[in-house]
Design a protein around this motif. Structure first.
Motif, PDB file in Angstrom:
ATOM      1  N   LYS A 147       0.853  -1.194   0.000  1.00 54.51           N
ATOM      2  CA  LYS A 147       0.000   0.000   0.000  1.00 54.51           C
ATOM      3  C   LYS A 147       0.884   1.238   0.000  1.00 54.51           C
ATOM      4  O   LYS A 147       1.801   1.358   0.814  1.00 54.51           O
ATOM      5  CB  LYS A 147      -0.927   0.017   1.215  1.00 54.51           C
ATOM      6  CG  LYS A 147      -1.859   1.227   1.227  1.00 54.51           C
ATOM      7  CD  LYS A 147      -2.909   1.127   2.309  1.00 54.51           C
ATOM      8  CE  LYS A 147      -2.352   1.618   3.614  1.00 54.51           C
ATOM      9  NZ  LYS A 147      -3.376   1.794   4.662  1.00 54.51           N
ATOM     10  N   THR A 149       0.891   5.331   0.401  1.00 52.23           N
ATOM     11  CA  THR A 149       0.117   6.446   0.942  1.00 52.23           C
ATOM     12  C   THR A 149       0.924   7.722   0.753  1.00 52.23           C
ATOM     13  O   THR A 149       2.106   7.759   1.090  1.00 52.23           O
ATOM     14  CB  THR A 149      -0.176   6.250   2.439  1.00 52.23           C
ATOM     15  OG1 THR A 149      -0.784   4.974   2.626  1.00 52.23           O
ATOM     16  CG2 THR A 149      -1.082   7.333   2.972  1.00 52.23           C
ATOM     17  N   GLU A 151       0.872  11.874   1.603  1.00 52.97           N
ATOM     18  CA  GLU A 151       0.257  12.938   2.390  1.00 52.97           C
ATOM     19  C   GLU A 151       1.018  14.231   2.170  1.00 52.97           C
ATOM     20  O   GLU A 151       2.237  14.235   2.057  1.00 52.97           O
ATOM     21  CB  GLU A 151       0.311  12.612   3.891  1.00 52.97           C
ATOM     22  CG  GLU A 151      -0.459  11.411   4.313  1.00 52.97           C
ATOM     23  CD  GLU A 151      -0.283  11.106   5.790  1.00 52.97           C
ATOM     24  OE1 GLU A 151       0.567  11.752   6.454  1.00 52.97           O
ATOM     25  OE2 GLU A 151      -0.990  10.217   6.282  1.00 52.97           O
ATOM     26  N   LYS A 174      -4.263  13.549   0.682  1.00 54.16           N
ATOM     27  CA  LYS A 174      -4.026  12.230   1.276  1.00 54.16           C
ATOM     28  C   LYS A 174      -4.592  11.223   0.299  1.00 54.16           C
ATOM     29  O   LYS A 174      -5.792  11.204   0.042  1.00 54.16           O
ATOM     30  CB  LYS A 174      -4.666  12.088   2.643  1.00 54.16           C
ATOM     31  CG  LYS A 174      -4.326  10.747   3.267  1.00 54.16           C
ATOM     32  CD  LYS A 174      -4.638  10.685   4.726  1.00 54.16           C
ATOM     33  CE  LYS A 174      -4.146   9.346   5.263  1.00 54.16           C
ATOM     34  NZ  LYS A 174      -4.410   9.207   6.667  1.00 54.16           N
ATOM     35  N   GLU A 176      -4.216   7.041  -1.217  1.00 53.04           N
ATOM     36  CA  GLU A 176      -3.707   5.686  -1.011  1.00 53.04           C
ATOM     37  C   GLU A 176      -3.956   4.861  -2.262  1.00 53.04           C
ATOM     38  O   GLU A 176      -4.952   5.058  -2.960  1.00 53.04           O
ATOM     39  CB  GLU A 176      -4.410   5.005   0.165  1.00 53.04           C
ATOM     40  CG  GLU A 176      -4.151   5.637   1.495  1.00 53.04           C
ATOM     41  CD  GLU A 176      -4.903   4.945   2.628  1.00 53.04           C
ATOM     42  OE1 GLU A 176      -5.737   4.049   2.336  1.00 53.04           O
ATOM     43  OE2 GLU A 176      -4.665   5.305   3.778  1.00 53.04           O
TER      44      GLU A 176
END
Length: 192
Positions: A147, A149, A151, A174, A176
């Motif tokens: 995964k 991610t 930000e 943000k 993912e």
């Protein structure tokens, strides 16, 4: 009671529409996962929309936190975090020298580079070649996935305000993205 429900509905609508707009600013190309018998190597890059590129260019500094995490998939239980790596990538502009500065820190190595063009700096900061490697030897057989991610925090919001108004979104972006499943049988890794 009706006013409370209306207020919560409006907040939900505003936050969900803001999240949809945030996702349109950046895109994750990948992840590309190269598998060898017992290990994986993950590469990807981040693509920025033209409007967001101009917004970055107008700011003096921008920071991206990028997490690359390996999870084990479970049908009933929450997925199990195995290991991961965090990158802090920053972009800054020196208007006096007319230089663009990019830096990367992965918890161990800090890299600092100067660029003559904004495009070359952006390409270097948003490219992640072999960003994460993991040997599966010793892991239990099962289904795994990676995964990613990304930000980026909003600038100019004091931490006291975010502590008091904890529902106030602190992330400008943000996002993912998950990889396809990786199947580890104890001897080798396969994908579908």
């Amino acid at each position: 009671m009706k006013k409370t429900v209306l207020f919560i509905s409006i907040l939900f609508f505003l936050f969900s529409s803001a999240a949809w707009a945030e996702e349109q600013k950046i895109y994750i190309n990948g992840p590309v996962i190269e598998t060898k018998e017992k290990s994986i190597s993950v590469s990807f890059n981040i693509e920025v929309s033209p409007s967001y590129k101009e917004a970055i260019r107008s700011e003096l500094k921008k920071e991206f936190n990028v997490f690359v995490d390996l999870f084990r998939y479970w049908n009933i239980w929450p997925d199990e975090f195995i290991t991961g790596k965090k990158y802090i990538r920053t972009l800054s502009i020196d208007p006096i020298k007319k230089e663009y500065i990019g830096s990367s820190f992965d918890g161990e190595v800090f890299v600092y580079k100067r660029f003559k063009s904004f495009e070359s700096m952006l390409k270097w900061v948003l490219d992640f070649k072999d960003a994460f490697t993991k040997d599966f030897q010793g892991l239990d057989p099962g289904s795994y996935y990676v995964k990613i991610t990304i930000e980026s925090k909003k600038t100019g919001i004091p931490s006291l305000i975010t502590d008091i108004f904890f529902l106030l979104p602190v992330h400008e972006i943000k996002l993912e993205k998950r990889s396809p499943f990786l199947y580890w049988n104890g001897k080798n890794i396969r994908t579908r």
